[in-house]
Design an enzyme around this catalytic site. Structure first.
Site, mmCIF file in Angstrom:
data_model
loop_
_atom_site.group_PDB
_atom_site.id
_atom_site.type_symbol
_atom_site.label_atom_id
_atom_site.label_comp_id
_atom_site.label_asym_id
_atom_site.label_seq_id
_atom_site.Cartn_x
_atom_site.Cartn_y
_atom_site.Cartn_z
ATOM 1 N N CYS A 27 0.864 -1.181 0.000
ATOM 2 C CA CYS A 27 0.000 0.000 0.000
ATOM 3 C C CYS A 27 0.898 1.227 0.000
ATOM 4 C CB CYS A 27 -0.931 0.147 1.213
ATOM 5 S SG CYS A 27 -2.035 -1.236 1.483
ATOM 6 N N ARG A 52 3.074 0.390 -5.439
ATOM 7 C CA ARG A 52 2.984 -0.345 -4.174
ATOM 8 C C ARG A 52 1.680 -1.118 -4.039
ATOM 9 N NH1 ARG A 52 6.784 1.331 -0.476
ATOM 10 N NH2 ARG A 52 5.583 0.440 1.216
ATOM 11 N N TRP A 100 -2.999 -2.462 -1.785
ATOM 12 C CA TRP A 100 -2.799 -3.835 -2.266
ATOM 13 C C TRP A 100 -3.492 -4.709 -1.236
ATOM 14 C CZ3 TRP A 100 -0.399 -8.474 -0.779
ATOM 15 C CH2 TRP A 100 -0.137 -9.388 -1.822
ATOM 16 N N ASN A 126 -1.360 1.119 6.386
ATOM 17 C CA ASN A 126 -0.623 0.052 5.710
ATOM 18 C C ASN A 126 -0.228 -0.922 6.816
ATOM 19 O OD1 ASN A 126 1.090 -1.507 4.136
ATOM 20 N ND2 ASN A 126 2.759 -0.016 4.171
ATOM 21 N N GLY A 127 -0.772 -2.128 6.819
ATOM 22 C CA GLY A 127 -0.416 -3.074 7.872
ATOM 23 C C GLY A 127 -1.619 -3.900 8.298
ATOM 24 N N GLU A 509 16.704 -15.595 -14.057
ATOM 25 C CA GLU A 509 16.229 -14.214 -14.100
ATOM 26 C C GLU A 509 15.411 -13.978 -15.380
ATOM 27 O OE1 GLU A 509 15.838 -11.955 -12.084
ATOM 28 O OE2 GLU A 509 15.736 -10.081 -13.207
ATOM 29 N N LYS A 513 11.446 -12.841 -15.340
ATOM 30 C CA LYS A 513 10.951 -11.648 -16.038
ATOM 31 C C LYS A 513 9.770 -12.032 -16.927
ATOM 32 C CE LYS A 513 12.507 -8.755 -14.204
ATOM 33 N NZ LYS A 513 13.391 -9.132 -13.191
ATOM 34 N N GLU A 516 6.540 -12.913 -14.796
ATOM 35 C CA GLU A 516 5.825 -11.811 -14.143
ATOM 36 C C GLU A 516 5.265 -10.815 -15.138
ATOM 37 O OE1 GLU A 516 8.039 -9.321 -11.385
ATOM 38 O OE2 GLU A 516 9.855 -9.537 -12.572
ATOM 39 N N HIS A 532 18.703 -34.801 -16.668
ATOM 40 C CA HIS A 532 18.140 -35.395 -15.444
ATOM 41 C C HIS A 532 16.631 -35.162 -15.364
ATOM 42 C CE1 HIS A 532 22.174 -36.270 -14.085
ATOM 43 N NE2 HIS A 532 22.499 -35.049 -14.481
ATOM 44 N N LYS A 635 5.412 -3.740 -5.983
ATOM 45 C CA LYS A 635 6.865 -3.558 -6.030
ATOM 46 C C LYS A 635 7.560 -4.004 -4.742
ATOM 47 C CE LYS A 635 10.610 -1.842 -7.973
ATOM 48 N NZ LYS A 635 11.214 -2.691 -9.013
#
Ligand code: M6R
Length: 640
Positions: A27, A52, A100, A126-127, A509, A513, A516, A532, A635
Site C-alpha cells: 500500500c 505499491r 494492495w 498500511n499493515g 532471471e 521476467k 511476471e 536429469h 513492487k
C-alpha cells in the site's frame, strides 16, 4: 525549520522478531499540510506510489472546518474519474492511499480512508491490526457502527474517541497506538484539528518530507520528491505530527524521538517516464548510467577500492569464515551470481539462500558469519526477518540496497547503496545490474582486505568492471532483432531458459521476467540438469533461450553448453542463443543468435541479462499486458 525532532543516528537494536511475524500488506500512503491544494499534491504523490498497490485508492481533505473524502476500487484512474464527477472542496491539508488488498475484497467500502461515524476523522493504513476483532467488538458495544471488513476502521473510531478526551491529535494517536498489536503505518486527519496531519509507524515504512512552509508524509520519498529533497527517516514505534511550520516526532510513550535527516540525491525527473511508454523501458535504458553511478567514488586513483560505507572493521572482515547471502526474487538471482564471485575471489565459503526459507531451518550462524542482505526496496519482509534472525545469532549484516532510509539498511551493521535511482516498474531491471555491481565490489573488497587478491589483480578486475557500463550501452543499441523475435513468439505458451555457471542465475532471471510480465510458463534450468529430467519438456518449435559462457577462459563450460544446444535442437527446440561476439562455434546451432560483448566470465551476467529484460518487456507488450504493473504483484513485498 522549526522542528523539535532530534537528529541523530543511533545504532538500531536487534528488534524482536516476533513483531515482524505480523503480516504487513503493501500500500502507498501520502499526507500533506502546507499552502498548496492538498488534493493535487496527494493525487500526484499517489501516482508515484501506485507501484505499491493498485487494488483501490482514496483521499480525504480538510476544508472549511469539515472533512471530505472519496474512494474507489481499482486503479487510481477510477478515483480521478470519481473526483472529476464529484469534486471535493479545496483544502490545504489532506491524506491519500493506494491499496494492495490482503484482507477484505478490493471494493469501494474497504478502500481507504476510513472515517469515524461522525465523519470528522479519516485514517489511511498500511499493515494489519492483529487485535482488531477484540477492538471492533469493544467499539460495537459502545455503539459504534463499523461499515467495512477492514481492520483499519477500528483506528478511526478509536482515534475519534481519544481525540475527544485528549484534545490533541498526536496524543490521541499515541494513545491508540499503545493499544494496537501488529504492524502498521497510520496517517490521519481530524476536521477539529485543521492544518495537522499525524502519522505513526511500526514495522512498516513512513518518511517525512520537509518543505518550506509545507510538510509531507509518505511510504516512499518518490511521493514528495517534486516538492522537496529533504527527508526525515522515522524510527520504530514513533508518532509524527506534521504542521505547516514544523514536524514533531515522539515515541508512542510521548518522549521526543531520535530521527535521521537526509538529503535525497535524485530529483523528480528521475521518477518520470521521460517520454518512454513504460517505466520499465526507461529503467532498462538507464542501466549504463546506473552501473557507472554505483561504481562512482568507490575506486581511488590507484584502482583500489574505497568502501568507506562498509563500517565493519577490516579486522572483523579478516576473521569471517563464512558468508551467507539472503534475498528474494531478482535480488536472489544477484546473490546467486555473487556466490561465484565471492568464492572465486576470496576463497571464503559462501551460501545463498531464499530469505523466506532462511530462518525456518535454523541456519548455522555465529559472529564469524557475514550475512549479506540484498534488497532494492529495503522493505522486503522476508529479507528483513532473515537479517533480524542473523543479528540475533550475533552475525554481522551488510545490506546492499537501493533505497536510502529504508528498514533493511537501517537495521543492518553496514550498507552499500546501489545508485540505480528510483526503480518504479514492478519488474526489477536496473536494480539487478547495480546489485551485481555492488556484489562484485564487496567480493573484490573482501579480496583486498583479506589479501586473497594481489593489488594489480584487483586493479585489472576493477578496470574490467568499469568498462561494463559502455558494454551495456552497446547491447542496448542492438536490441531491435530481440524485440522482433519477442513479438513473433507472442502466442507461445512456454519458453525455457538454460545456462551454466553464472549463466544459470541469468537463465532464472530471464524466466522470472517472462513469468511476471508475459504471464507465460517460463522456467530456467542449469543446462547440466537437462538430462536429469527437463529435456522431456522439449518438443517441436519450443523456444529455448540459452546463455552461452565465453569460449575464452573456462572453455570447458562453453563446450558443454554447445553440446546441450545440439541435444535440444535435435529434439525440435527452437534455439535462441545469447553468445559473445566472435563465438562462432555456437552459430550453426542457433535458430536466433543474440550477440553480446566479450566480458570476463564472472561479469557476463551484466550484459547477458539485458536482452532477456528487453525480450520479456516486448513479449508482455505484444500480449497486451500491463508492463509496469503486472497482475497480482506489487513492487515492495512487505508480506511474509
Ligand atoms: O525490493 P527487493 O529487491 O527486496 O525485492 C525482491 C523481489 O521482490 C523482487 O526482486 C521481485 O522478484 C521483482 N518483481 C522481480 O522483477
Amino acid at each position: 525549520m522549526s522542528q523539535r525532532h532530534r537528529a541523530s543516528w543511533a545504532r538500531v537494536p536487534v528488534p524482536d522478531c516476533s513483531a515482524g511475524r505480523k503480516l504487513t500488506p503493501m500500500c502507498g500512503i501520502v499526507g500533506y499540510v502546507g499552502g498548496q491544494n492538498a488534493l493535487d499534491v496527494v493525487i500526484a504523490g499517489l501516482k508515484r506510489l501506485e507501484y505499491r498497490g493498485y487494488d483501490s485508492a482514496g483521499v480525504a481533505v480538510l476544508a472549511d472546518g469539515s472533512l471530505a473524502a472519496a474512494k474507489k476500487a481499482g486503479k487510481l484512474a477510477n478515483l480521478e474519474k470519481e473526483l472529476a464527477d464529484r469534486p471535493l472542496p479545496t483544502g490545504t491539508t489532506g491524506i491519500g492511499h493506494t491499496r494492495w488488498a490482503t484482507h477484505g475484497a478490493p471494493n469501494d467500502a474497504n478502500a481507504h480512508p476510513h472515517l469515524d461515524n461522525a465523519g470528522r476523522v479519516a485514517v489511511v493504513h498500511n499493515g494489519i491490526i492483529e487485535n482488531f476483532a477484540e477492538l471492533r467488538s469493544e467499539l460495537t458495544d459502545r455503539g459504534h457502527e463499523l461499515l467495512s471488513e477492514t481492520d483499519t476502521e477500528v483506528v478511526s473510531h478509536l482515534l475519534a474517541e481519544a481525540y475527544s478526551s485528549a484534545g490533541d491529535l498526536a496524543e490521541a494517536m499515541r494513545q491508540v497506538c499503545r493499544r494496537l498489536e501488529g504492524a502498521f503505518t497510520l496517517v490521519a486527519v481530524d476536521a477539529d484539528a485543521p492544518d495537522v496531519v499525524v502519522g505513526a509507524r511500526r514495522n512498516s515504512p513512513l518518511v517525512v518530507g520537509v518543505g518550506d512552509g509545507e510538510n509531507f508524509l509518505a511510504s516512499d520519498v518518490a511521493a514528495f520528491i517534486a516538492h522537496t529533497r529533504d527527508a526525515i527517516e522515522l524510527g520504530q514505534d514513533q508518532v509524527v505530527e506534521l504542521r505547516r511550520e514544523g514536524v514533531t516526532v515522539t515515541g508512542f510513550d510521548g518522549e521526543l524521538g531520535d530521527v535521521r535527516e537526509y538529503h535525497i540525491d535524485w530529483d523528480a525527473s528521475a521518477a518520470e517516464k521521460a517520454g518512454y511508454d513504460y517505466f520499465m523501458l526507461k529503467e532498462i535504458a538507464e542501466q549504463p548510467k546506473a552501473v557507472a553511478d554505483t561504481l562512482l567514488g568507490r575506486i581511488d586513483a590507484n584502482g583500489r577500492l574505497v568502501l568507506d560505507e562498509v563500517r565493519i572493521p577490516a579486522y572483523v572482515l579478516r576473521e569471517i569464515d563464512k558468508i551467507v547471502i539472503v534475498a528474494c526474487g531478482t535480488a536472489f538471482h544477484a546473490g546467486m551470481i555473487a556466490k561465484y564471485a565471492i568464492e572465486h575471489w576470496t576463497r571464503v565459503p559462501c551460501e545463498i539462500e531464499l530469505a523466506s526459507e532462511f530462518r525456518y531451518r535454523d541456519p548455522i550462524l555465529d559472529p564469524r558469519t557475514l550475512v549479506i542482505a540484498i534488497s532494492q526496496s529495503g522493505e522486503t519482509m522476508d529479507t528483513l526477518m532473515a537479517l533480524r534472525h542473523a543479528r540475533e545469532q550475533g552475525s554481522r549484516v551488510l545490506a546492499i540496497c537501493n533505497t536510502n532510509g529504508s528498514t533493511i539498511p537501517r537495521e543492518s551493521d553496514a550498507v552499500l547503496y546501489t545508485h540505480a535511482g528510483p526503480e518504479v516498474a514492478v519488474a526489477s531491471t536496473k536494480a539487478f545490474l547495480t546489485q551485481l555491481v555492488a556484489c562484485y565490489l564487496v567480493a573484490l573488497y573482501l579480496g583486498q582486505v583479506r589479501g586473497t587478491k594481489w593489488g594489480d589483480e584487483i586493479v585489472s578486475l576493477v578496470r574490467e568492471l568499469s568498462d561494463i557500463a559502455k558494454q551495456v550501452e552497446q547491447v542496448l543499441g542492438t536490441m531491435e532483432p530481440v524485440r522482433e523475435l519477442a513479438r513473433s513468439l507472442k502466442d507461445k505458451n512456454t519458453v525455457l531458459f538454460l545456462g551454466r555457471h553464472v549463466g544459470y542465475p541469468v537463465a532464472l532471471e530471464g524466466a522470472l521476467k517472462l513469468k511476471e510480465l508475459a504471464y507465460m510458463h517460463a522456467e530456467g534450468f542449469a543446462a547440466g540438469e537437462l538430462k536429469h529430467g527437463p529435456i522431456a519438456l522439449i518438443e517441436d518449435d519450443l523456444p529455448v533461450v540459452v546463455v552461452v559462457p565465453s569460449p575464452r577462459g573456462r572453455s570447458v563450460l562453453h563446450d558443454k553448453i554447445v553440446s546441450n544446444i545440439q541435444e535440444i535442437r535435435a529434439r525440435g527446440a527452437r534455439t535462441i542463443v545469447i553468445a559473445e561476439e566472435g563465438d562462432e562455434a555456437v552459430a550453426p546451432y542457433a535458430d536466433h543468435l543474440i550477440r553480446i560483448p566479450a566480458t570476463p566470465t564472472l561479469l557476463q551476467p551484466l550484459v547477458a541479462t539485458v536482452p532477456l529484460q528487453v525480450f520479456a518487456c516486448e513479449l508482455a507488450t505484444a500480449r497486451g499486458n500491463e508492463v509496469d504493473q503486472p497482475r497480482n504483484l506489487a513492487k515492495s513485498v512487505t508480506v511474509e
